[in-house]
Design a protein around this motif. Sequence first.
Motif, PDB file in Angstrom:
ATOM      1  N   PHE A 191      42.795  -9.318 -70.240  1.00 42.25           N
ATOM      2  CA  PHE A 191      42.011 -10.112 -71.298  1.00 42.25           C
ATOM      3  C   PHE A 191      40.556 -10.565 -70.768  1.00 42.25           C
ATOM      4  O   PHE A 191      39.614 -10.463 -71.712  1.00 42.25           O
ATOM      5  N   SER A 192      40.680 -10.648 -69.613  1.00 46.31           N
ATOM      6  CA  SER A 192      39.241 -11.044 -68.895  1.00 46.31           C
ATOM      7  C   SER A 192      38.395  -9.818 -68.844  1.00 46.31           C
ATOM      8  O   SER A 192      37.200  -9.727 -69.263  1.00 46.31           O
ATOM      9  N   GLN A 193      38.903  -8.865 -68.438  1.00 48.79           N
ATOM     10  CA  GLN A 193      37.950  -7.333 -68.116  1.00 48.79           C
ATOM     11  C   GLN A 193      37.918  -6.393 -69.280  1.00 48.79           C
ATOM     12  O   GLN A 193      37.293  -5.492 -69.111  1.00 48.79           O
ATOM     13  N   SER A 194      38.561  -6.650 -70.281  1.00 48.66           N
ATOM     14  CA  SER A 194      38.645  -5.631 -71.394  1.00 48.66           C
ATOM     15  C   SER A 194      38.997  -4.401 -71.137  1.00 48.66           C
ATOM     16  O   SER A 194      38.614  -3.230 -71.345  1.00 48.66           O
ATOM     17  N   ASN A 244      54.987 -31.299 -55.867  1.00 48.02           N
ATOM     18  CA  ASN A 244      54.850 -32.222 -57.119  1.00 48.02           C
ATOM     19  C   ASN A 244      55.349 -31.561 -58.460  1.00 48.02           C
ATOM     20  O   ASN A 244      54.375 -31.203 -59.096  1.00 48.02           O
ATOM     21  N   PRO A 245      56.690 -31.296 -58.563  1.00 46.36           N
ATOM     22  CA  PRO A 245      57.041 -30.477 -59.833  1.00 46.36           C
ATOM     23  C   PRO A 245      56.364 -31.027 -61.167  1.00 46.36           C
ATOM     24  O   PRO A 245      56.541 -30.260 -62.076  1.00 46.36           O
ATOM     25  N   ASN A 246      55.646 -32.118 -61.405  1.00 46.89           N
ATOM     26  CA  ASN A 246      55.273 -32.562 -62.528  1.00 46.89           C
ATOM     27  C   ASN A 246      54.056 -32.159 -62.655  1.00 46.89           C
ATOM     28  O   ASN A 246      53.328 -32.157 -63.627  1.00 46.89           O
ATOM     29  N   LEU A 247      53.430 -31.303 -61.657  1.00 48.37           N
ATOM     30  CA  LEU A 247      52.050 -30.844 -61.840  1.00 48.37           C
ATOM     31  C   LEU A 247      52.135 -29.498 -62.635  1.00 48.37           C
ATOM     32  O   LEU A 247      52.973 -28.858 -62.795  1.00 48.37           O
ATOM     33  N   ASP A 248      50.889 -29.502 -63.569  1.00 48.64           N
ATOM     34  CA  ASP A 248      50.734 -28.131 -64.083  1.00 48.64           C
ATOM     35  C   ASP A 248      49.643 -27.211 -63.289  1.00 48.64           C
ATOM     36  O   ASP A 248      48.840 -27.634 -62.388  1.00 48.64           O
ATOM     37  N   VAL A 249      49.820 -26.034 -63.594  1.00 48.81           N
ATOM     38  CA  VAL A 249      49.092 -24.915 -63.061  1.00 48.81           C
ATOM     39  C   VAL A 249      48.022 -24.508 -63.886  1.00 48.81           C
ATOM     40  O   VAL A 249      48.196 -24.383 -65.219  1.00 48.81           O
ATOM     41  N   PHE A 250      46.779 -24.515 -63.480  1.00 45.96           N
ATOM     42  CA  PHE A 250      45.519 -23.992 -64.182  1.00 45.96           C
ATOM     43  C   PHE A 250      45.053 -23.047 -63.423  1.00 45.96           C
ATOM     44  O   PHE A 250      44.707 -23.274 -62.218  1.00 45.96           O
ATOM     45  N   TYR A 251      44.659 -21.885 -63.731  1.00 44.72           N
ATOM     46  CA  TYR A 251      43.694 -20.754 -62.837  1.00 44.72           C
ATOM     47  C   TYR A 251      43.035 -19.926 -64.194  1.00 44.72           C
ATOM     48  O   TYR A 251      43.334 -19.808 -65.211  1.00 44.72           O
ATOM     49  N   TYR A 252      42.076 -19.432 -63.592  1.00 45.12           N
ATOM     50  CA  TYR A 252      41.234 -18.465 -64.636  1.00 45.12           C
ATOM     51  C   TYR A 252      40.737 -17.135 -63.632  1.00 45.12           C
ATOM     52  O   TYR A 252      40.397 -17.315 -62.708  1.00 45.12           O
ATOM     53  N   THR A 253      40.594 -16.203 -64.416  1.00 47.18           N
ATOM     54  CA  THR A 253      39.838 -14.849 -64.017  1.00 47.18           C
ATOM     55  C   THR A 253      38.424 -14.920 -64.513  1.00 47.18           C
ATOM     56  O   THR A 253      38.183 -15.420 -65.678  1.00 47.18           O
ATOM     57  N   VAL A 254      37.614 -14.762 -63.513  1.00 48.64           N
ATOM     58  CA  VAL A 254      36.021 -14.695 -63.596  1.00 48.64           C
ATOM     59  C   VAL A 254      35.647 -13.326 -64.425  1.00 48.64           C
ATOM     60  O   VAL A 254      36.226 -12.336 -64.142  1.00 48.64           O
ATOM     61  N   LYS A 255      34.650 -13.888 -64.927  1.00 46.74           N
ATOM     62  CA  LYS A 255      33.671 -12.575 -65.549  1.00 46.74           C
ATOM     63  C   LYS A 255      33.250 -11.570 -64.626  1.00 46.74           C
ATOM     64  O   LYS A 255      33.826 -10.438 -64.647  1.00 46.74           O
TER      65      LYS A 255
END
Length: 400
Positions: free
Chosen positions: A304-307, A229-240
């Motif tokens: 950015f997450s792990q400094s 579904n090319p209309n979807l956005d991607v969201f993800y994150y690096t955990v602390k």
Amino acid sequence: MANIFLFISPHFPDSYYQFVAALKKRGFITLGIGSAPYYEIPEGLKSCIDEYYCCHDMDDFENEKIAVEYFIKKYGHIDYIESNSDYWLEKDAELREIYNIPHGPRPNELANFHHKSLMKKYYEKAGVPVARWTIVTSLSGLIKFARKVHYPIFTKPDNGVGAIDDHKIHNEDELIDFYTHKEEGATYIAEEFIEGELVSFDGISNSKGEVIFCCGHEYSTGISDVVANPNLDVFYYTVKEIDPKLKDAGCRVIKAFDVKNRFFHCEFFRLTKFNRHFGRKGDYVALEVNMRPAGGYTPDLIDFSQSVSCYEIYGDSIAYDENRQDMSKEKYFAACASRRKVDKYLHTVEEINYKYYFSMCLAKDYPPIFSDDMGDMFFMAKFSTKEEVEEFHSFVNDLK
């Protein structure tokens, strides 16, 4: 005499020059082969590479060989050839084989990283469960497998990257349609569908297959969903902080694969409910392994997450076989939210930049080659709490 490191396509993505910079800082002779003219490569790359060879048609393997032979004639035997990119991994391995490069996987070893069916034995060696699977050889065999594990099932090319030509099949009609229209001559693997959350174990190993740096990612959208579904956005994150159970499973997988001095990206499902084949809620089931950094600008998100600079840690791995960076710095949740360039969002780009002015780390357009899988643009920001991450997700991606 200094070691020689030849980086393939060091200008793309444009942050990858930092791999070269880290190696140059550690005394390597740094060389590069890429398709971009010299005047188009990032200034940061120009400042840290000893010589760059523009190879206009890199898809023609003979052109790459000419470039490598030029460097060998001028600088002597090359110690490392690497791209850290899925697109070039097979050619990297072929170049190592042809020119007897001592470090990095050869073609026979790379097959274990690229063929999903071959990965299974290494997961089993590591003691990490995998979805039940079969190689697709006949329609009757595929129907028999689907009835055994129950729908839905998931099919994808056995040798492939990303989520191109992946199919979630919900019933026998869809299964027959897939089999009828699948690519002629291609080998597909079929797997049972796992109810779980997509997470990843990312990091860098040393020459003994030991993990010297790692972190974890959580995904709200899988790449296969976006491709479908090319209309979807991607969201993800690096955990602390990475879940100890994920770290334990990931380290065992990397050791089983004997991943030496490489960046890796290993995907898992975290079970959302009890499964009698795989374990309890919160346990991990292996999905697939990639012996390169996660896509796009994920190395920067990790920083950015792990400094800490994972580019510098990679340089440490190659030069010293250990992590010499300060790992005691404060850590954050670092989130990446993508968008499409269409008028469907509740908040404007200007509103996002204003609201998250003090949290924003990086925001830019994705190169066109990434856009189908990852979106047209992205925003990276870091936060102290998971609640702030969720709020950021809503603010960036909520629709009108």
